[in-house]
Design a protein around this motif. Structure first.
Motif, PDB file in Angstrom:
ATOM      1  N   GLY A   1      -7.408   9.350   8.198  1.00 49.47           N
ATOM      2  CA  GLY A   1      -7.497  10.780   7.918  1.00 49.47           C
ATOM      3  C   GLY A   1      -6.087  11.346   7.867  1.00 49.47           C
ATOM      4  O   GLY A   1      -5.257  11.027   8.713  1.00 49.47           O
ATOM      5  N   CYS A   2      -5.828  12.165   6.857  1.00 46.28           N
ATOM      6  CA  CYS A   2      -4.452  12.641   6.637  1.00 46.28           C
ATOM      7  C   CYS A   2      -3.951  13.496   7.791  1.00 46.28           C
ATOM      8  O   CYS A   2      -2.775  13.462   8.123  1.00 46.28           O
ATOM      9  CB  CYS A   2      -4.381  13.410   5.321  1.00 46.28           C
ATOM     10  SG  CYS A   2      -4.659  12.330   3.908  1.00 46.28           S
ATOM     11  N   PHE A   3      -4.827  14.236   8.415  1.00 43.95           N
ATOM     12  CA  PHE A   3      -4.386  15.069   9.529  1.00 43.95           C
ATOM     13  C   PHE A   3      -4.093  14.222  10.759  1.00 43.95           C
ATOM     14  O   PHE A   3      -2.989  14.239  11.289  1.00 43.95           O
ATOM     15  CB  PHE A   3      -5.447  16.129   9.861  1.00 43.95           C
ATOM     16  CG  PHE A   3      -5.045  16.977  11.038  1.00 43.95           C
ATOM     17  CD1 PHE A   3      -4.091  17.971  10.884  1.00 43.95           C
ATOM     18  CD2 PHE A   3      -5.592  16.753  12.291  1.00 43.95           C
ATOM     19  CE1 PHE A   3      -3.683  18.732  11.975  1.00 43.95           C
ATOM     20  CE2 PHE A   3      -5.195  17.501  13.386  1.00 43.95           C
ATOM     21  CZ  PHE A   3      -4.237  18.500  13.228  1.00 43.95           C
TER      22      PHE A   3
ATOM     23  N   GLY B   1      -1.217  11.679  10.366  1.00 42.06           N
ATOM     24  CA  GLY B   1       0.070  12.202   9.922  1.00 42.06           C
ATOM     25  C   GLY B   1       0.494  11.707   8.556  1.00 42.06           C
ATOM     26  O   GLY B   1       1.594  11.178   8.396  1.00 42.06           O
ATOM     27  N   CYS B   2      -0.370  11.872   7.575  1.00 43.17           N
ATOM     28  CA  CYS B   2      -0.055  11.454   6.203  1.00 43.17           C
ATOM     29  C   CYS B   2       1.276  12.058   5.741  1.00 43.17           C
ATOM     30  O   CYS B   2       1.510  13.252   5.906  1.00 43.17           O
ATOM     31  CB  CYS B   2      -1.166  11.903   5.261  1.00 43.17           C
ATOM     32  SG  CYS B   2      -0.848  11.572   3.527  1.00 43.17           S
ATOM     33  N   SER B   3       2.133  11.209   5.166  1.00 42.59           N
ATOM     34  CA  SER B   3       3.457  11.694   4.764  1.00 42.59           C
ATOM     35  C   SER B   3       3.354  12.673   3.596  1.00 42.59           C
ATOM     36  O   SER B   3       4.258  13.464   3.373  1.00 42.59           O
ATOM     37  CB  SER B   3       4.351  10.518   4.398  1.00 42.59           C
ATOM     38  OG  SER B   3       3.800   9.835   3.290  1.00 42.59           O
ATOM     39  N   LYS B   4       2.254  12.640   2.865  1.00 40.45           N
ATOM     40  CA  LYS B   4       2.111  13.545   1.731  1.00 40.45           C
ATOM     41  C   LYS B   4       1.414  14.852   2.095  1.00 40.45           C
ATOM     42  O   LYS B   4       1.764  15.901   1.593  1.00 40.45           O
ATOM     43  CB  LYS B   4       1.324  12.857   0.615  1.00 40.45           C
ATOM     44  CG  LYS B   4       2.069  11.689   0.021  1.00 40.45           C
ATOM     45  CD  LYS B   4       1.711  11.464  -1.439  1.00 40.45           C
ATOM     46  CE  LYS B   4       2.598  10.407  -2.047  1.00 40.45           C
ATOM     47  NZ  LYS B   4       2.408   9.086  -1.413  1.00 40.45           N
ATOM     48  N   CYS B   5       0.394  14.780   2.967  1.00 45.19           N
ATOM     49  CA  CYS B   5      -0.414  15.983   3.202  1.00 45.19           C
ATOM     50  C   CYS B   5      -0.270  16.619   4.571  1.00 45.19           C
ATOM     51  O   CYS B   5      -0.684  17.748   4.745  1.00 45.19           O
ATOM     52  CB  CYS B   5      -1.903  15.711   3.050  1.00 45.19           C
ATOM     53  SG  CYS B   5      -2.352  14.411   1.976  1.00 45.19           S
ATOM     54  N   TYR B   6       0.255  15.908   5.530  1.00 43.80           N
ATOM     55  CA  TYR B   6       0.222  16.462   6.875  1.00 43.80           C
ATOM     56  C   TYR B   6       1.133  17.676   7.017  1.00 43.80           C
ATOM     57  O   TYR B   6       2.302  17.620   6.668  1.00 43.80           O
ATOM     58  CB  TYR B   6       0.637  15.412   7.911  1.00 43.80           C
ATOM     59  CG  TYR B   6       0.638  15.956   9.323  1.00 43.80           C
ATOM     60  CD1 TYR B   6      -0.556  16.196   9.984  1.00 43.80           C
ATOM     61  CD2 TYR B   6       1.832  16.265   9.962  1.00 43.80           C
ATOM     62  CE1 TYR B   6      -0.561  16.714  11.261  1.00 43.80           C
ATOM     63  CE2 TYR B   6       1.835  16.777  11.247  1.00 43.80           C
ATOM     64  CZ  TYR B   6       0.624  17.002  11.893  1.00 43.80           C
ATOM     65  OH  TYR B   6       0.627  17.525  13.152  1.00 43.80           O
TER      66      TYR B   6
ATOM     67  N   VAL C   1      -5.693   2.835   3.732  1.00 40.00           N
ATOM     68  CA  VAL C   1      -6.114   3.754   2.684  1.00 40.00           C
ATOM     69  C   VAL C   1      -6.129   5.159   3.288  1.00 40.00           C
ATOM     70  O   VAL C   1      -6.783   5.386   4.309  1.00 40.00           O
ATOM     71  CB  VAL C   1      -7.525   3.399   2.163  1.00 40.00           C
ATOM     72  CG1 VAL C   1      -7.992   4.414   1.129  1.00 40.00           C
ATOM     73  CG2 VAL C   1      -7.554   1.992   1.591  1.00 40.00           C
ATOM     74  N   TRP C   2      -5.404   6.064   2.682  1.00 35.87           N
ATOM     75  CA  TRP C   2      -5.386   7.433   3.175  1.00 35.87           C
ATOM     76  C   TRP C   2      -6.519   8.235   2.555  1.00 35.87           C
ATOM     77  O   TRP C   2      -6.906   7.982   1.405  1.00 35.87           O
ATOM     78  CB  TRP C   2      -4.036   8.088   2.870  1.00 35.87           C
ATOM     79  CG  TRP C   2      -2.932   7.498   3.672  1.00 35.87           C
ATOM     80  CD1 TRP C   2      -2.163   6.418   3.336  1.00 35.87           C
ATOM     81  CD2 TRP C   2      -2.510   7.899   4.979  1.00 35.87           C
ATOM     82  NE1 TRP C   2      -1.279   6.156   4.355  1.00 35.87           N
ATOM     83  CE2 TRP C   2      -1.469   7.043   5.365  1.00 35.87           C
ATOM     84  CE3 TRP C   2      -2.927   8.915   5.852  1.00 35.87           C
ATOM     85  CZ2 TRP C   2      -0.822   7.156   6.595  1.00 35.87           C
ATOM     86  CZ3 TRP C   2      -2.283   9.038   7.074  1.00 35.87           C
ATOM     87  CH2 TRP C   2      -1.243   8.169   7.435  1.00 35.87           C
ATOM     88  N   GLU C   3      -6.993   9.166   3.359  1.00 37.69           N
ATOM     89  CA  GLU C   3      -8.058  10.073   2.928  1.00 37.69           C
ATOM     90  C   GLU C   3      -7.777  10.660   1.534  1.00 37.69           C
ATOM     91  O   GLU C   3      -8.646  10.665   0.660  1.00 37.69           O
ATOM     92  CB  GLU C   3      -8.103  11.192   3.973  1.00 37.69           C
ATOM     93  CG  GLU C   3      -9.145  12.231   3.817  1.00 37.69           C
ATOM     94  CD  GLU C   3      -8.949  13.323   4.879  1.00 37.69           C
ATOM     95  OE1 GLU C   3      -8.122  13.153   5.810  1.00 37.69           O
ATOM     96  OE2 GLU C   3      -9.619  14.357   4.753  1.00 37.69           O
ATOM     97  N   CYS C   4      -6.547  11.107   1.315  1.00 41.55           N
ATOM     98  CA  CYS C   4      -6.209  11.751   0.033  1.00 41.55           C
ATOM     99  C   CYS C   4      -6.235  10.755  -1.123  1.00 41.55           C
ATOM    100  O   CYS C   4      -6.379  11.145  -2.275  1.00 41.55           O
ATOM    101  CB  CYS C   4      -4.848  12.443   0.120  1.00 41.55           C
ATOM    102  SG  CYS C   4      -3.489  11.347   0.551  1.00 41.55           S
ATOM    103  N   GLN C   5      -6.119   9.466  -0.803  1.00 38.48           N
ATOM    104  CA  GLN C   5      -6.131   8.454  -1.862  1.00 38.48           C
ATOM    105  C   GLN C   5      -7.553   8.129  -2.311  1.00 38.48           C
ATOM    106  O   GLN C   5      -7.751   7.405  -3.270  1.00 38.48           O
ATOM    107  CB  GLN C   5      -5.426   7.179  -1.377  1.00 38.48           C
ATOM    108  CG  GLN C   5      -3.951   7.412  -1.105  1.00 38.48           C
ATOM    109  CD  GLN C   5      -3.274   6.206  -0.489  1.00 38.48           C
ATOM    110  OE1 GLN C   5      -3.905   5.410   0.207  1.00 38.48           O
ATOM    111  NE2 GLN C   5      -1.987   6.065  -0.720  1.00 38.48           N
TER     112      GLN C   5
HETATM  113 ZN   LIG Z   1      -2.837  12.396   2.602  1.00 41.07          ZN
END
Ligand SMILES: [Zn+2]
Length: 143
Positions: free
Chosen positions: A66-68, A71-76, A114-118
């Motif tokens: 999960g991006c939150f 700590g996803c580098s793109k969305c967090y 695999v990130w949530e946003c992907q």
């Molecule tokens: Zn993300």
């Protein structure tokens, strides 16, 4: 305007997301089913980091992050309240994630995150291909 206070929002989020990222995991599981990708198990607790999906034959561990929470580098983006709390929490999660990947690789597993946003447009197709390649590569390594 946001009618929910930020503290309340954090509380809601922690409740919704407390059990990991179920809906994101579910989405990937459904995707596997639709693509007829077989041979996986869910939530293998016997392995480091309890990977969300494991392909035992290929020895491939798949994490859905999960991006939150991870700590996803793109969305967090950090919540504006309780900054210290959130920062230490996310940092600890990232450390735990990295450690799990290290341990799994040491145990001879291939890993993929695999990130949530992907799993959303426009990245979903690319992600599916990446997963397929990872499965094939892991299988080739075992052959
Ligand atoms: Zn993300």
């Amino acid at each position: 305007m946001d009618t929910v206070t930020k503290a309340k929002r954090s509380e809601i989020m922690s409740r919704v997301c407390g059990k990991g990222n179920f809906s994101t995991e579910l989405r990937l599981g459904l995707l596997f089913a639709r693509l007829r990708i077989k041979g996986w198990k869910r939530n293998v607790r016997a392995l480091a980091g309890s990977p969300d999906f494991v392909f035992p034959v290929q020895r491939l561990a798949v994490f859905v992050h999960g991006c939150f929470w991870h700590g996803c580098s793109k969305c967090y983006s950090a919540p504006t309240t309780n900054r210290v709390f959130w920062r230490s929490k996310i940092v600890a999660n990232k450390k735990r994630d990295a450690r799990a990947l290290r341990l799994l690789r040491k145990a001879g597993y291939s890993t993929i995150v695999v990130w949530e946003c992907q799993l959303r447009q426009p990245l979903i197709k690319q992600t599916i291909n990446r997963i397929k390649r990872a499965i094939a590569a892991a299988a080739a390594k075992r052959a």
